[in-house]
Write an enzyme that holds these catalytic residues in place. Sequence first.
Site, PDB file in Angstrom:
ATOM      1  N   GLU A   6       0.844  -1.193   0.000  1.00  0.00           N
ATOM      2  CA  GLU A   6       0.000   0.000   0.000  1.00  0.00           C
ATOM      3  C   GLU A   6       0.881   1.246   0.000  1.00  0.00           C
ATOM      4  O   GLU A   6       1.936   1.291   0.633  1.00  0.00           O
ATOM      5  CB  GLU A   6      -0.888  -0.005   1.242  1.00  0.00           C
ATOM      6  CG  GLU A   6      -1.771   1.228   1.381  1.00  0.00           C
ATOM      7  CD  GLU A   6      -2.423   1.324   2.748  1.00  0.00           C
ATOM      8  OE1 GLU A   6      -3.457   2.010   2.860  1.00  0.00           O
ATOM      9  OE2 GLU A   6      -1.894   0.729   3.715  1.00  0.00           O
ATOM     10  N   LYS A  21     -10.256   1.771  -2.394  1.00  0.00           N
ATOM     11  CA  LYS A  21     -10.540   1.219  -1.061  1.00  0.00           C
ATOM     12  C   LYS A  21     -11.979   1.516  -0.660  1.00  0.00           C
ATOM     13  O   LYS A  21     -12.377   2.669  -0.493  1.00  0.00           O
ATOM     14  CB  LYS A  21      -9.554   1.812  -0.052  1.00  0.00           C
ATOM     15  CG  LYS A  21      -9.557   1.146   1.316  1.00  0.00           C
ATOM     16  CD  LYS A  21      -8.446   1.738   2.178  1.00  0.00           C
ATOM     17  CE  LYS A  21      -8.344   1.055   3.540  1.00  0.00           C
ATOM     18  NZ  LYS A  21      -7.258   1.647   4.357  1.00  0.00           N
ATOM     19  N   CYS A  64      -4.971  -2.586   3.239  1.00  0.00           N
ATOM     20  CA  CYS A  64      -4.686  -2.333   4.645  1.00  0.00           C
ATOM     21  C   CYS A  64      -5.719  -3.006   5.543  1.00  0.00           C
ATOM     22  O   CYS A  64      -5.916  -4.207   5.442  1.00  0.00           O
ATOM     23  CB  CYS A  64      -4.580  -0.831   4.916  1.00  0.00           C
ATOM     24  SG  CYS A  64      -3.754  -0.449   6.487  1.00  0.00           S
TER      25      CYS A  64
END
Length: 543
Positions: free
Chosen positions: A282, A348, A406
């Site tokens: 990331e 995301k 994440c």
Amino acid sequence: MTIGRKTQLLLLVLLSSVLFPLALPNEFFGAAIRLLGLQPDESFYWGNAILGLICIAPVFYAVSRAPTFGFASLLGLIFGAISTGLSNYWLIFFQGYSLWTFGAPLIGYTAVNALVFPFLRGFSRMSGRFRPFLLAIAWAGYEYFKSVGFSGYPWGLIAYPMGNFLPLIQFVDTTGIWGLSFLMALVNSLIAEYALAGHRILYFRQAAFGLFLVACVFGYGTYRLARPIPHASTASLLLVQQNTDPWDEGSANNDSLRTNIDLTLRGLQSSNPAPDLAVWSESSVTNVFVEHGNQFTPARNPLVPAVRMMGVPVLFGGVVILDRQKQEAWNASVLVSPEGSIVDTYGKIHPVPMAESIPFYELAPVKRFFRNVVGIWNPWVSGTRYTIFNVPLRAGGQLAFGTPICFEDAFSNLCRTYIVKGADMLVNITNDSWSKTWSAEIQHFAVARFRAVENRRVLVRSTNGGVSAVVGPWGEIRSRMPFFEKAWRTVDVPVYREERFTPYTRFGDWFPRLSIAFLFLVLVVARIPKKRVVSFGPCQEGG
């Protein structure tokens, strides 16, 4: 109840408030070893499963003996504040935002526990016969409640200390992680019941049923571990861990890209044949953006020629710009072809609440507060699509994979959605290196590894500083890189495809929802007035 009795209950909750964080991955055992002048090894940072079996037993005893609902709420406030603070201490390293990143969960879960503990007291008073089971169901329902939705935070669940005991975690392919939370809470509540129970024969029946459940879970786990899972092909992945400082405001962006390119080239030189895909972490590319429409900006950048020289697809964490004028962008994963063109992107879907995503940020007062007080200028826009990436495999066939970014790998339902939509594998890209602690990295890994078991799919994690690893469909660690080192590793990963989805993949969070519905039914039934039986004394004549 005397003051001494209340003090005893407070001390029991204080004990649980310390034991619970010690059961989870933490720095405290390692720090104690260093105080003795010794050098602790990594095992001291992974938590303690034995403590997981007993850590909330004092809480269950205390709430069951709490004299009032108000006192139970006080116990919850104490437990929430201390256990949350000790288990989330690493949030203070989130540089300028630490006041908010640490303070928000501390205040939030202190308040939530203060609300939950009176319910625990109420369930404990309903039936001595079923008390340990009601408390365990209530605890599992609470952990589900705190782990879903926009503000969900699936850290610190009672299930996590058991992650290394593979026979006991296999049944989460049916119940999700919540079934293991129930089982662990039940063990704790049965320990508390031993001190609470007045009727020993009843207690032995309760304990026998609890042991029966554990034996069934262990038997199923042994069966699943011995049962092979068919795999369609094998993917060769080059995992890159750049270990750069995300807070370095100088040359960090350029250093990250250069480091990833250098490590990838070194990995390719040592790989024969070349891997099917290189995976970076990331935020590994933050100085080359992707415009909506899959165009790089700036068009001339060091990434494209490097990928062409590598000759393999590259997955990296970057920025996808949606609207420059409004300064809207995704925290994204991007797949680049060996020719240097963008294959697809994923934004995301579940950004970190109040840090990456802020409700009502478009309102001027909210925007001013977060810009001037908190220091957050442009939060990410939430993605809207579960992207399934595809790359061809040298061994034949295609690899279809989803990329939770994440802490998205902590959300069971989010990850199962990737599998339902056709992913053969989960590839998580993460940057937790700002935490500067082994235990924070391990906490995240302890959460994520259950996604592999729930869905019977491989989980691959490529991170900035750890834990970069491959987790098999039984939860076993197949490969792992060291913490906080610049490293690369080529891994051959089987692409597993069972004939049917697991029950959890198919039905999702049915177990905690059914548990909450059951508790609601119990509360309703408890409010129904009981019929009074009128008895008549002996008939008397006279008068």
